[in-house]
Design a protein around this motif. Structure first.
Motif, mmCIF file in Angstrom:
data_model
loop_
_atom_site.group_PDB
_atom_site.id
_atom_site.type_symbol
_atom_site.label_atom_id
_atom_site.label_comp_id
_atom_site.label_asym_id
_atom_site.label_seq_id
_atom_site.Cartn_x
_atom_site.Cartn_y
_atom_site.Cartn_z
ATOM 1 N N ARG A 197 0.839 -1.209 0.000
ATOM 2 C CA ARG A 197 0.000 0.000 0.000
ATOM 3 C C ARG A 197 0.870 1.254 0.000
ATOM 4 N NH1 ARG A 197 -4.675 -1.412 4.528
ATOM 5 N NH2 ARG A 197 -5.541 -3.258 3.471
ATOM 6 N N SER A 243 2.434 1.691 -3.443
ATOM 7 C CA SER A 243 1.416 2.140 -4.397
ATOM 8 C C SER A 243 1.100 3.610 -4.207
ATOM 9 C CB SER A 243 0.137 1.310 -4.225
ATOM 10 O OG SER A 243 0.371 -0.050 -4.544
ATOM 11 N N PRO A 279 -9.052 4.342 -1.568
ATOM 12 C CA PRO A 279 -9.796 3.684 -2.656
ATOM 13 C C PRO A 279 -8.961 3.502 -3.919
ATOM 14 C CG PRO A 279 -11.137 5.367 -1.610
ATOM 15 C CD PRO A 279 -9.756 5.547 -1.080
ATOM 16 N N LEU A 280 -8.208 4.529 -4.294
ATOM 17 C CA LEU A 280 -7.382 4.440 -5.496
ATOM 18 C C LEU A 280 -6.238 3.443 -5.306
ATOM 19 C CD1 LEU A 280 -7.068 5.623 -8.330
ATOM 20 C CD2 LEU A 280 -5.578 7.392 -7.356
ATOM 21 N N TRP A 310 -6.250 0.886 -3.245
ATOM 22 C CA TRP A 310 -6.846 -0.453 -3.229
ATOM 23 C C TRP A 310 -7.112 -0.946 -4.645
ATOM 24 C CZ3 TRP A 310 -11.638 -2.127 -4.992
ATOM 25 C CH2 TRP A 310 -11.996 -3.428 -4.621
ATOM 26 N N LEU A 311 -7.640 -0.065 -5.509
ATOM 27 C CA LEU A 311 -7.940 -0.438 -6.894
ATOM 28 C C LEU A 311 -6.676 -0.857 -7.635
ATOM 29 C CD1 LEU A 311 -9.909 -0.628 -9.274
ATOM 30 C CD2 LEU A 311 -9.468 1.810 -9.725
ATOM 31 N N PHE A 312 -5.619 -0.078 -7.486
ATOM 32 C CA PHE A 312 -4.365 -0.413 -8.169
ATOM 33 C C PHE A 312 -3.774 -1.722 -7.640
ATOM 34 C CE2 PHE A 312 -4.491 3.950 -9.658
ATOM 35 C CZ PHE A 312 -3.863 3.874 -10.892
ATOM 36 N N ASN A 313 -3.882 -1.951 -6.341
ATOM 37 C CA ASN A 313 -3.362 -3.195 -5.769
ATOM 38 C C ASN A 313 -4.126 -4.409 -6.272
ATOM 39 O OD1 ASN A 313 -1.285 -2.065 -4.311
ATOM 40 N ND2 ASN A 313 -2.436 -1.906 -2.404
ATOM 41 N N VAL A 314 -5.454 -4.261 -6.383
ATOM 42 C CA VAL A 314 -6.267 -5.371 -6.890
ATOM 43 C C VAL A 314 -5.892 -5.707 -8.334
ATOM 44 C CG1 VAL A 314 -8.610 -6.045 -7.543
ATOM 45 C CG2 VAL A 314 -8.192 -4.974 -5.319
ATOM 46 N N ILE A 315 -5.760 -4.674 -9.159
ATOM 47 C CA ILE A 315 -5.381 -4.899 -10.557
ATOM 48 C C ILE A 315 -4.001 -5.547 -10.643
ATOM 49 C CG2 ILE A 315 -4.836 -3.744 -12.735
ATOM 50 C CD1 ILE A 315 -6.927 -1.620 -11.989
ATOM 51 N N THR A 316 -3.067 -5.072 -9.815
ATOM 52 C CA THR A 316 -1.707 -5.628 -9.823
ATOM 53 C C THR A 316 -1.702 -7.096 -9.426
ATOM 54 O OG1 THR A 316 -0.802 -3.449 -9.249
ATOM 55 C CG2 THR A 316 0.617 -5.352 -8.893
#
Length: 429
Positions: free
Chosen positions: A61, A64, A141-142, A144-150
């Protein structure tokens, strides 16, 4: 953008470079912190250390967040630089702005802040955490979104994302840390710490008093001889046996024997037997780290080492184990290594046959084999498979060993000469 003055754009561009430098320095400072010092400071109540430690609990986190902020600022700076360049130099300004911005970003937003952060991680990471902590909450939120995609992309190519990297140090890593802490830890304390780490590698066989050197009292001996041994004994505990050490019957406490003697106003075999404790046996090959704990749990100070057949091989005491950690005691009756080795001017070393091979290796940084035998005499007999004559020379690994003295079927003294590599010999010439 046309209604914004060029001066305002340049000032904004400078601010963007400063912000980029902040994110770059923060990332390097956070990642180069000494985690163990950080943990220590946090336990001491340092608020900045606690805040940084909390950020580093989720490094994905944090990374990111830093990368999102850094890239957004750099992209915005690139756009502003292009506009400023075109206003000042027309179409050629695009190329000029790209070159100048690249130079400025590399020097002032990457190399300089990261170098400073690497040199002074605490001075950079602790202050930057004041801003990073609320930014992480704001941009969660942003992030978290990038971590999920990664993570999805990593799983698609077969990379596991649930592996947890342990922060625990291995023994070899801890050994390296101790070796590199000479400016913080004295040489003596270093040696003690390294000796503690070595306790698992050393067994009771390596430090025990050999069977032929064990001091004991034969209860069936004549009474005058027994009293003489008690009077002149340098040891607090002596093995008590009948006729042979194989028939050991107890561990005599000399001080207790004298106390009982003073009560009864006379010595007798009955008093000696009353002053003897039950023998504590130690299996051969037991690591010192385990045996030290066993001595403590069983409230024992001395034990007889026995092999798999129950035959007595030697004697080991708590003091012997402690000497492995803190060094030889002045009260030790055994000869010290300094008394058993004599370095010569030609680089060779004259060594007594009873000298401990492991201690020799530690003292001279040698690599003589110590797996099969404990003493120099034992190692040579193991290698030669016979009792050698005086002046016999044998090479073991990179050491020439000359037999200087042989008595009573034992090698009493040798000369060891390290064999220098050919390249080293040529360089000396």
């Amino acid at each position: 953008m046309e209604h914004i003055s060029t001066t305002t754009l340049i000032v904004t561009l400078i601010v963007m470079v400063v912000v980029s430098a902040y994110f770059s320095g923060s990332e390097t400072g956070m990642m180069t912190l000494n985690r163990y010092r950080l943990r220590h400071l946090a336990k001491q109540g340092n608020r900045a250390a606690k805040r940084v430690e909390k950020l580093l609990r989720k490094p994905d986190r944090l990374i990111s967040l830093v990368l999102i902020g850094n890239n957004l600022v750099n992209i915005l700076a690139s756009s502003l630089a292009t506009i400023v360049g075109m206003r000042l130099y027309g179409d050629a300004g695009v190329a000029i702005a790209t070159g100048v911005l690249t130079f400025v970003v590399l020097i002032f937003a990457e190399v300089l802040p990261k170098t400073i952060a690497a040199l002074y991680p605490e001075k950079v990471a602790f202050p930057s955490s004041f801003l990073l902590a609320p930014l992480q909450v704001l941009m969660m939120p942003l992030v978290w979104l990038f971590n999920v995609i990664t993570r999805l992309l990593m799983r698609m190519v077969g990379i596991k994302t649930d592996n947890v990297v342990s922060a625990a140090l291995s023994k070899e890593e801890l050994r390296t840390i101790v070796n590199e802490s000479r400016s913080q830890i004295s040489r003596r304390n270093q040696d003690m710490l390294l000796s503690v780490l070595d306790l698992e590698k050393v067994s009771v066989d390596d430090i025990m008093v050999p069977r032929n050197e064990i001091v004991g009292i034969d209860i069936n001996d004549d009474w005058k001889s027994i009293v003489r041994q008690l009077t002149h004994s340098p040891h607090g505990r002596i093995v008590l046996y009948r006729d042979s050490l194989d028939d050991a019957i107890g561990m005599l406490r000399v001080r207790e024997a004298w106390r009982l003697r003073n009560e009864k106003k006379a010595f007798s075999k009955e008093i000696i037997l009353r002053a003897a404790d039950e023998i504590y046996y130690v299996p051969s090959g037991t690591p010192l780290s385990i045996q030290l704990v066993k001595f403590q749990r069983n409230k024992k100070k001395v034990g007889l080492v026995v092999d798999e057949y129950g035959d007595i091989q030697g004697l080991v005491t708590v003091e012997d184990i402690l000497e492995e950690i803190v060094g030889d005691f002045t009260t030790s009756m055994s000869p010290t290594l300094a008394e058993e080795v004599t370095p010569q001017n030609d680089g060779s070393v004259i060594i007594e046959g009873s000298a401990n091979i492991r201690e020799i290796n530690k003292a001279f940084n040698w690599h003589l084999p110590e797996e099969e035998a404990r003493t120099m005499n034992g190692m040579l007999l193991e290698a030669l498979e016979e009792i050698p004559a005086v002046d016999t020379r044998v090479r073991i690994k990179k050491y020439d060993i000359d037999i200087l003295d042989v008595q009573e079927n034992m090698i009493k003294q040798v000369r060891v000469t390290p064999v220098k590599p050919l390249r080293e010999s040529v360089e000396e010439k």
